[in-house]
Enzyme design. Structure first.
Site, PDB file in Angstrom:
ATOM      1  N   CYS A 105      -8.681  30.879  63.215  1.00  0.00           N
ATOM      2  CA  CYS A 105      -9.454  29.843  62.953  1.00  0.00           C
ATOM      3  C   CYS A 105     -11.045  30.300  63.555  1.00  0.00           C
ATOM      4  O   CYS A 105     -10.788  30.983  64.483  1.00  0.00           O
ATOM      5  CB  CYS A 105      -9.210  28.349  63.701  1.00  0.00           C
ATOM      6  SG  CYS A 105     -10.140  26.988  63.645  1.00  0.00           S
ATOM      7  N   HIS A 107      -8.767  19.658  60.986  1.00  0.00           N
ATOM      8  CA  HIS A 107      -9.925  19.629  61.681  1.00  0.00           C
ATOM      9  C   HIS A 107     -10.483  18.218  61.914  1.00  0.00           C
ATOM     10  O   HIS A 107     -11.228  17.721  62.564  1.00  0.00           O
ATOM     11  CB  HIS A 107     -10.985  20.604  61.101  1.00  0.00           C
ATOM     12  CG  HIS A 107     -10.634  21.815  61.598  1.00  0.00           C
ATOM     13  ND1 HIS A 107     -10.838  22.315  62.997  1.00  0.00           N
ATOM     14  CD2 HIS A 107     -10.400  23.183  61.143  1.00  0.00           C
ATOM     15  CE1 HIS A 107     -10.816  23.585  63.257  1.00  0.00           C
ATOM     16  NE2 HIS A 107     -10.451  24.057  61.868  1.00  0.00           N
ATOM     17  N   GLU A 135      -8.073  22.634  57.132  1.00  0.00           N
ATOM     18  CA  GLU A 135      -9.425  22.070  57.269  1.00  0.00           C
ATOM     19  C   GLU A 135      -9.178  20.528  57.425  1.00  0.00           C
ATOM     20  O   GLU A 135      -9.867  19.932  58.427  1.00  0.00           O
ATOM     21  CB  GLU A 135     -10.068  22.389  56.193  1.00  0.00           C
ATOM     22  CG  GLU A 135     -10.507  23.848  55.699  1.00  0.00           C
ATOM     23  CD  GLU A 135     -11.029  24.761  57.011  1.00  0.00           C
ATOM     24  OE1 GLU A 135     -11.558  23.868  57.783  1.00  0.00           O
ATOM     25  OE2 GLU A 135     -10.547  25.988  56.970  1.00  0.00           O
TER      26      GLU A 135
HETATM   27 ZN    ZN Z   1     -10.109  26.339  61.721  1.00  0.00          ZN
END
Ligand code: ZN
Length: 180
Positions: A101, A147, A144
């Site tokens: 990441c 996130h 993603e």
């Molecule tokens: Zn990430």
């Protein structure tokens, strides 16, 4: 003008917040953000990037898979903005593979993800899409998507023994260039 944006690092509270649904795609700020996210993911050798990673609390991310220095065996696809994404269904089985990441430099973890997912998202022109994603692309989407809910890949590890350094990871995945 399109610009590469600074990336929030692990520990920054923006990475732990629930991002807000996008309601106006005609907003100039949003279209600019999409351009800047694409520039940022390309420059940083990423395969995906979510708005909270550049400190914007919007439910939107870019999937931009291609082989690069950080993921030498990634498949190629054009950078795609996915807005207000949802996972509608998933395969029963999960697969473990290495993830990194941009917010957690120097570290890789072995993360279990669904092998296949059915997803829904709006593109940057306002068109709603429904799509089946598998394997590495499905993995990027799930990373993603996390996130947007304030989750980091480290939260998904089964054990801290599944963490290795970037250097160790690259030694494992890159073909050995033997010099005798
Ligand atoms: Zn990430």
């Amino acid at each position: 003008m399109t610009q590469s944006l600074p990336i929030a690092q692990l520990g920054n509270s923006i990475l732990r917040q629930q991002a807000q649904a996008v309601d106006n795609l005609d907003d100039q700020r949003l279209q600019q953000l999409i351009d800047d996210l694409i520039a940022t993911v390309v420059e940083s050798n990423g395969v995906g990037i979510a708005a909270p990673q550049v400190s914007q609390s919007d439910r939107l991310f870019i999937v931009a898979s291609r082989p690069n220095l950080r993921y030498p065996h990634a498949p190629t696809m054009a950078p795609t903005a996915m807005i207000n994404p949802r996972i509608i269904a998933h395969s029963p089985e999960t697969i473990k593979d290495w993830e990194g990441c941009l917010c957690v430099p120097g570290i890789r973890g072995l993360v279990p993800r669904y092998q296949a997912i059915e997803v829904e998202y709006t593109d940057r022109d306002g068109q709603r899409h429904q799509q089946q994603l598998t394997d590495f692309i499905a993995r990027i989407f799930q990373h993603e998507y996390d996130h947007l809910d304030g989750l980091i890949f480290l939260d998904r590890l089964e054990t801290t023994r599944d963490i290795i350094t970037e250097q160790e990871y690259l030694q494992r995945v890159l073909p050995k260039t033997s010099v005798g």
